[in-house]
Motif scaffolding. Structure first.
Motif, PDB file in Angstrom:
ATOM      1  N   GLY A 135      12.738  96.780  -4.105  1.00  0.00           N
ATOM      2  CA  GLY A 135      13.767  96.858  -5.133  1.00  0.00           C
ATOM      3  C   GLY A 135      14.078  98.243  -5.670  1.00  0.00           C
ATOM      4  N   VAL A 136      13.388  99.285  -5.181  1.00  0.00           N
ATOM      5  CA  VAL A 136      13.595 100.648  -5.668  1.00  0.00           C
ATOM      6  C   VAL A 136      14.142 101.506  -4.526  1.00  0.00           C
ATOM      7  N   VAL A 137      15.200 102.283  -4.804  1.00  0.00           N
ATOM      8  CA  VAL A 137      15.745 103.172  -3.775  1.00  0.00           C
ATOM      9  C   VAL A 137      14.646 104.159  -3.387  1.00  0.00           C
ATOM     10  N   ASN A 138      14.253 104.099  -2.108  1.00  0.00           N
ATOM     11  CA  ASN A 138      13.139 104.901  -1.606  1.00  0.00           C
ATOM     12  C   ASN A 138      13.611 106.136  -0.859  1.00  0.00           C
ATOM     13  N   HIS A 139      14.659 105.990  -0.059  1.00  0.00           N
ATOM     14  CA  HIS A 139      15.200 107.122   0.679  1.00  0.00           C
ATOM     15  C   HIS A 139      16.661 106.868   1.026  1.00  0.00           C
TER      16      HIS A 139
END
Length: 146
Positions: free
Chosen positions: A107-111
């Protein structure tokens, strides 16, 4: 958007639609980690070059080994592309898709970055036969992307 030479007409939109459907199918398989869905959209013997955010070095693998790795992950992965540019060999069996992408992990923008899909038409169907990416950590603004 389509890359074409100004001296040649663009390929029929149905061909471009077919190519984009395969790239979106590949990403859907990534998101669900489904070996069966991957098989519909790619060739396992194809090659990948993956450029994770620094300091991780450039990595190379087959699409098949990537599929096996992804299938074992417990993390929720959601990757999407936008503004794809498609180039198709006129009358041939080769295409490329260049697109910006973002990947969320749990759920978190990683790249974020750019992906390039290489596709070949095999027995009348487009298949991903290669993939390259270049990515980096997201900015604060990109962290809020949907």
């Amino acid at each position: 958007m389509c890359w074409t030479s100004s001296s040649t007409p663009p390929p029929p939109s149905t061909e471009i639609d077919s190519i984009l459907a395969v790239t979106h199918g590949f990403l859907a398989a990534l998101n669900t980690k489904s070996r069966l869905e991957f098989e519909k959209h790619c060739i396992r013997a194809g090659a990948m070059s993956l450029s994770p955010p620094s300091p991780t070095p450039l990595r190379f693998c087959t699409i098949g080994s990537f599929i096996e790795y992804i299938a074992t992950l417990q993390s929720d992965i959601q990757e999407r592309i936008w503004d794809p540019e498609v180039k198709v060999q006129e009358g041939g069996n080769l295409a490329a898709v260049w697109a910006s992408f973002r990947a969320k992990v749990n759920g978190v923008v990683n790249h974020v970055g750019v992906e390039i899909f290489i596709l070949h038409k095999i027995q009348g169907e487009w298949k991903v036969t290669g993939l390259a990416d270049s990515c980096r950590r997201p900015t604060e603004e990109e962290m809020g992307m949907e």
